[in-house]
Scaffold this active site. Structure first.
Site, PDB file in Angstrom:
ATOM      1  N   CYS A  39       0.834  -1.204   0.000  1.00 58.45           N
ATOM      2  CA  CYS A  39       0.000   0.000   0.000  1.00 58.45           C
ATOM      3  C   CYS A  39       0.866   1.252   0.000  1.00 58.45           C
ATOM      4  O   CYS A  39       2.081   1.200   0.176  1.00 58.45           O
ATOM      5  CB  CYS A  39      -0.870   0.046   1.262  1.00 58.45           C
ATOM      6  N   ASP A 442      18.609  36.898 -15.057  1.00 63.85           N
ATOM      7  CA  ASP A 442      17.274  37.005 -15.650  1.00 63.85           C
ATOM      8  C   ASP A 442      16.600  38.285 -15.164  1.00 63.85           C
ATOM      9  O   ASP A 442      16.617  38.599 -13.958  1.00 63.85           O
ATOM     10  CB  ASP A 442      16.441  35.793 -15.263  1.00 63.85           C
TER      11      ASP A 442
END
Length: 506
Positions: A39, A442
């Site tokens: 699980c 940037d």
């Protein structure tokens, strides 16, 4: 969670099971010896005694040990381990290539050759890391793809087996029965979903909460090259270059998942299409890891707390993004998208879109390397860089695929005339997936940092050291600090803005 070494802290894992902590889903898998079921750690159906708990680093390892998948929590469909996107060692590169379906197409030996290792060496490394070798990992992936197609399409079972990568119907039937404890026909009979119409395959792409889609879809939509990409009806749609031919993906954010509506020329490309969509949207990320690293910063910490779960927007095709990053040097986002669309119209392969709107693949590197410079509407220096980069990609002198070594790729890119630090870092962030990529120069980063009082240049570089190794996620918060269309999900059709960035990403 960020410091967890897989299977390295039994007490922590047992606490996760006791608390049903979903943050661990996909990192590890819980197997229960008394039921022979595995699980997710968060599964609500089980709470086994400690002596009955076994932990595995992959679904493949649990299946190899004789456990079958839980029918309630569907552990094999959980988001993948973030380690494979955030690392560049050979195991991570191998896992990314397996996710792209390389073993199905080229075999385990072909995977090893791509990585420059012998099959025996690669087997040993993967078994030590995730408890299973390439064949077992590919087998688990085939089973998961088969279930997806069984439950979400009305394809005949023979076509499902073929699409999932099985060599025979017998192998398909056997593996589905072993993994899911029922036959393919029984699995389809139990499904409650309705197949997509018109030949499309609809897949739900899971992610870990929290998930903030605004900058993710906003960036993809604002930079969309018409004909190759579009934003329509609340979905980001784009063409895909897949091993068996062109494809189309439409991605729509939903509650707890992103819906992917796929069209492929070859059903065997479903695996690769899903892998590329997941990487493009950074869906295997563990949002807690960068959040913990950035929380200690007095400026970024409150922003992360206010809008948690930002992901790094990437491109589905790394070579495409590399070329578009060069195209986007010193022009607006809108201009870069327009130029990319013109190149696609001139050199890209045509695509049939039953829904209309998409017409071309972005040209592959070989086609661009032979392009007429007169067809490149940009300054001469940038033309030469585009052609040189395309040639390097086509000839294999620059490798940016899922199996690429990030350090080597940076060196290869820097050797291309006209590819500077900004371009290298943007490609590292949005094509390679390096979580620590940081395009310091940037303009959007500089503006965001200035608005937050974080300084610029060397001061910002020094400040960013405390954000490592998650600086690409810090960039998302810096970009979001100023107003820009990339920071919000469009309400309607995408419109590219005319805001010029000194060095804008495409």
């Amino acid at each position: 969670m960020a410091d967890l070494q897989i299977l390295g802290n039994e007490e922590q894992l047992q606490a996760a099971v006791a608390g049903r902590d979903a943050r661990f889903d996909g990192w590890v898998f819980l197997a229960v010896t008394s039921t022979r079921i595995y699980c997710r750690p968060s599964c609500p159906a089980v709470k086994p005694k400690r002596e009955h708990q076994r932990f595995y680093a992959s679904a493949a390892a649990a299946q190899d040990a004789g456990y079958r998948a839980c029918k309630r929590c569907r552990p094999d469909a959980s988001p993948g381990s973030p380690a494979w996107d955030w690392r560049s060692d050979v195991c991570a590169r191998a896992m990314r290539l397996i996710g792209e379906g390389v073993v199905d197409r080229e075999g385990a030996a072909g995977l090893a050759r791509r990585l420059g290792y012998s099959l025996r060496q690669l087997e040993r490394l993967l078994v030590a890391e995730v408890g299973a070798g390439p064949a077992a990992l590919a087998r688990a992936q085939r089973a998961q793809v088969a279930r997806t197609l069984i439950e979400n399409t009305d394809l005949p079972m023979g076509q499902v087996a073929f699409a999932a990568g099985f060599a025979s119907i017998r192998a398909f039937n056997r593996v589905v029965a072993e993994v899911y404890a029922c036959s393919p026909t029984e699995l389809r009979a139990k499904t409650r979903t309705r197949p997509a119409g018109g030949g499309a395959i609809t897949v739900r792409l899971a992610y870990r909460e929290p998930f903030e889609p605004s900058n993710l879809f906003g960036h993809l939509a604002a930079a969309a090259a018409p004909g190759v990409e579009e934003w329509r009806g609340g979905a980001y749609r784009r063409t895909l270059r897949l091993p068996g031919g062109p494809g189309i993906a439409a991605l729509t954010p939903g509650p707890g998942y992103v819906e992917a509506r796929l069209r492929v020329a070859d059903l065997r490309d479903v695996t690769a299409a899903v892998a590329r969509c997941r990487r493009m949207l950074d869906l295997d990320a563990d949002p807690c890891a960068p959040a913990e690293a950035l929380a200690g910063d007095g400026v970024l910490g409150p922003l992360v707390a206010k809008t948690p779960g930002r992901r790094v927007p990437r491109k589905a095709d790394a070579p495409e993004y590399a070329v578009r990053a060069v195209i986007g040097q010193q022009v607006s986002t809108a201009s870069a998208a327009t130029i990319a669309a013109r190149l696609a119209e001139r050199y890209g392969e045509t695509v049939e879109d039953p829904d209309g709107g998409l017409t071309r693949l972005f040209p592959d590197s070989s086609a661009l390397a032979e392009a007429d410079p007169a067809d490149l509407p940009m300054p001469g220096g940038r033309k030469r860089t585009v052609l040189a980069l395309a040639a390097a990609l086509a000839e294999g002198r620059v490798e940016l695929g899922p199996g690429a070594d990030w350090a080597a790729a940076r060196e290869q890119l820097a050797a291309v005339p006209g590819v500077g630090p900004w371009t290298v870092e943007m490609i590292a962030m949005r094509a390679l997936g390096d979580p620590d990529a940081f395009p310091l120069t940037d303009l959007g980063v500089a503006k965001g940092a200035a608005s937050l009082g974080l300084g610029a240049g060397k001061a910002l570089e020094a400040r960013s050291q405390s954000w490592r190794p998650w600086r690409a996620y810090a960039v998302q918060y810096l970009w979001a600090a100023t107003e820009h269309p990339t920071n919000r999900t469009p309400a309607g059709p995408a419109r590219n803005d005319d805001q010029t960035r000194e060095k804008a990403s495409a």
